[in-house]
Scaffold this motif. Sequence first.
Motif, short mmCIF file in Angstrom:
data_model
loop_
_atom_site.label_atom_id
_atom_site.label_comp_id
_atom_site.label_asym_id
_atom_site.label_seq_id
_atom_site.Cartn_x
_atom_site.Cartn_y
_atom_site.Cartn_z
N ARG A 35 -7.92 7.07 8.01
CA ARG A 35 -7.87 6.14 9.16
C ARG A 35 -6.80 5.08 8.97
NH1 ARG A 35 -13.50 6.30 8.63
NH2 ARG A 35 -13.44 4.24 7.70
N GLY A 36 -6.66 4.57 7.76
CA GLY A 36 -5.62 3.57 7.47
C GLY A 36 -4.24 4.15 7.64
N ARG A 37 -4.06 5.40 7.22
CA ARG A 37 -2.76 6.07 7.36
C ARG A 37 -2.42 6.31 8.83
NH1 ARG A 37 1.04 8.53 4.65
NH2 ARG A 37 1.86 10.52 5.33
N ILE A 38 -3.40 6.70 9.62
CA ILE A 38 -3.17 6.90 11.06
C ILE A 38 -2.79 5.58 11.72
CG2 ILE A 38 -4.35 7.43 13.23
CD1 ILE A 38 -5.90 9.62 11.64
N ALA A 39 -3.48 4.50 11.35
CA ALA A 39 -3.16 3.18 11.92
C ALA A 39 -1.74 2.76 11.53
CB ALA A 39 -4.17 2.14 11.45
N ALA A 40 -1.35 3.02 10.29
CA ALA A 40 0.00 2.67 9.84
C ALA A 40 1.04 3.52 10.57
CB ALA A 40 0.11 2.85 8.33
N ASN A 57 8.04 -5.16 8.79
CA ASN A 57 9.20 -4.50 9.37
C ASN A 57 9.05 -2.99 9.15
OD1 ASN A 57 10.20 -3.88 6.72
ND2 ASN A 57 11.06 -5.93 6.60
N ARG A 58 9.95 -2.22 9.72
CA ARG A 58 9.83 -0.76 9.63
C ARG A 58 9.86 -0.25 8.20
NH1 ARG A 58 9.32 1.28 14.21
NH2 ARG A 58 10.24 0.17 15.93
N ALA A 59 10.67 -0.88 7.37
CA ALA A 59 10.75 -0.45 5.96
C ALA A 59 9.40 -0.62 5.26
CB ALA A 59 11.83 -1.23 5.24
N ASP A 60 8.69 -1.68 5.58
CA ASP A 60 7.36 -1.89 5.00
C ASP A 60 6.41 -0.76 5.38
OD1 ASP A 60 8.20 -4.33 3.98
OD2 ASP A 60 7.38 -5.48 5.67
N VAL A 61 6.44 -0.40 6.65
CA VAL A 61 5.53 0.64 7.15
C VAL A 61 5.89 1.98 6.50
CG1 VAL A 61 4.70 1.87 9.18
CG2 VAL A 61 5.16 -0.58 9.32
N ARG A 62 7.17 2.30 6.47
CA ARG A 62 7.58 3.58 5.86
C ARG A 62 7.23 3.62 4.38
NH1 ARG A 62 12.74 2.93 9.01
NH2 ARG A 62 12.36 4.11 10.90
N SER A 63 7.42 2.50 3.69
CA SER A 63 7.08 2.43 2.27
C SER A 63 5.59 2.64 2.05
CB SER A 63 7.52 1.08 1.72
OG SER A 63 7.07 0.91 0.41
N LEU A 65 3.52 4.22 3.97
CA LEU A 65 3.17 5.61 4.26
C LEU A 65 3.64 6.55 3.15
CD1 LEU A 65 3.92 5.70 8.08
CD2 LEU A 65 1.69 5.89 6.97
N ARG A 66 4.77 6.23 2.56
CA ARG A 66 5.31 7.08 1.50
C ARG A 66 4.47 6.96 0.23
NH1 ARG A 66 10.20 5.70 2.14
NH2 ARG A 66 10.08 3.83 0.87
N ASP A 67 3.99 5.76 -0.08
CA ASP A 67 3.24 5.52 -1.31
C ASP A 67 1.73 5.60 -1.11
OD1 ASP A 67 5.68 5.04 -2.48
OD2 ASP A 67 5.56 2.87 -2.21
N HIS A 68 1.29 6.35 -0.11
CA HIS A 68 -0.14 6.36 0.24
C HIS A 68 -1.02 6.93 -0.84
CE1 HIS A 68 -0.69 10.68 1.13
NE2 HIS A 68 0.60 10.62 1.36
N ARG A 69 -0.49 7.72 -1.75
CA ARG A 69 -1.35 8.29 -2.80
C ARG A 69 -1.73 7.23 -3.84
NH1 ARG A 69 -1.22 13.13 -0.99
NH2 ARG A 69 0.58 14.46 -0.79
N LYS A 70 -0.88 6.21 -4.00
CA LYS A 70 -1.17 5.16 -4.97
C LYS A 70 -2.12 4.12 -4.40
CE LYS A 70 3.43 5.70 -6.86
NZ LYS A 70 4.76 5.15 -6.86
N THR A 71 -1.87 3.68 -3.17
CA THR A 71 -2.72 2.67 -2.53
C THR A 71 -2.93 3.07 -1.08
OG1 THR A 71 -0.82 1.35 -1.88
CG2 THR A 71 -1.86 0.78 -3.96
N SER A 75 -4.03 -1.25 3.44
CA SER A 75 -4.19 -2.33 2.46
C SER A 75 -2.84 -2.82 1.98
CB SER A 75 -5.01 -1.86 1.25
OG SER A 75 -6.28 -1.47 1.64
N ARG A 76 -1.93 -1.89 1.75
CA ARG A 76 -0.58 -2.25 1.30
C ARG A 76 0.12 -3.10 2.36
NH1 ARG A 76 3.20 -3.50 -1.90
NH2 ARG A 76 5.17 -2.40 -1.83
N LEU A 77 -0.01 -2.72 3.62
CA LEU A 77 0.63 -3.47 4.70
C LEU A 77 0.02 -4.86 4.84
CD1 LEU A 77 1.06 -0.67 7.35
CD2 LEU A 77 2.85 -1.77 6.00
N THR A 78 -1.28 -4.97 4.64
CA THR A 78 -1.93 -6.28 4.70
C THR A 78 -1.40 -7.19 3.61
OG1 THR A 78 -3.93 -5.28 5.61
CG2 THR A 78 -4.16 -7.46 4.61
N VAL A 79 -1.28 -6.67 2.40
CA VAL A 79 -0.76 -7.46 1.29
C VAL A 79 0.67 -7.90 1.57
CG1 VAL A 79 -0.04 -7.32 -1.14
CG2 VAL A 79 -2.28 -6.46 -0.45
N LEU A 80 1.51 -7.00 2.07
CA LEU A 80 2.90 -7.36 2.38
C LEU A 80 2.98 -8.47 3.43
CD1 LEU A 80 4.58 -3.85 2.45
CD2 LEU A 80 5.06 -5.69 0.85
#
Length: 129
Positions: A35-40, A57-63, A65-71, A75-80
Amino acid sequence: MFTKPSISPVGLAALAARAARALFSGASSYNRRRRGRIAAQQLLGWSDHMLNDIGLNRADVRSALRDHRKTEASSRLTVLAVERHGLALRNAREQFDRASTDDANNSGNAASVVDAANRNADRIKRRAA
């Protein structure tokens, strides 16, 4: 001769309950990450201005999505966004402090810097609300 130890019905039920809890926990964790990945992914459809309004920014969102296996992506977007908000507040405070120390030396220029710092702080507060 070796005899196989017997498992009591209570022990077997406890083992089955632990296995069921682990399976449910894994499934619920997977669904939360999905669900978090779909929202991102939906954020990629937003304009740059809208992303900037929430501190991303777009780079944050792409990053994320790319690192979704780690976090988790959400949650990553919220922290950023929170980190960026804190950095903007700190910069506004530093700008205000510099302006107040310069006030004794150059009152006209310091007033314009204070006005700019106040506008920046107001913009950040509106964005956070």
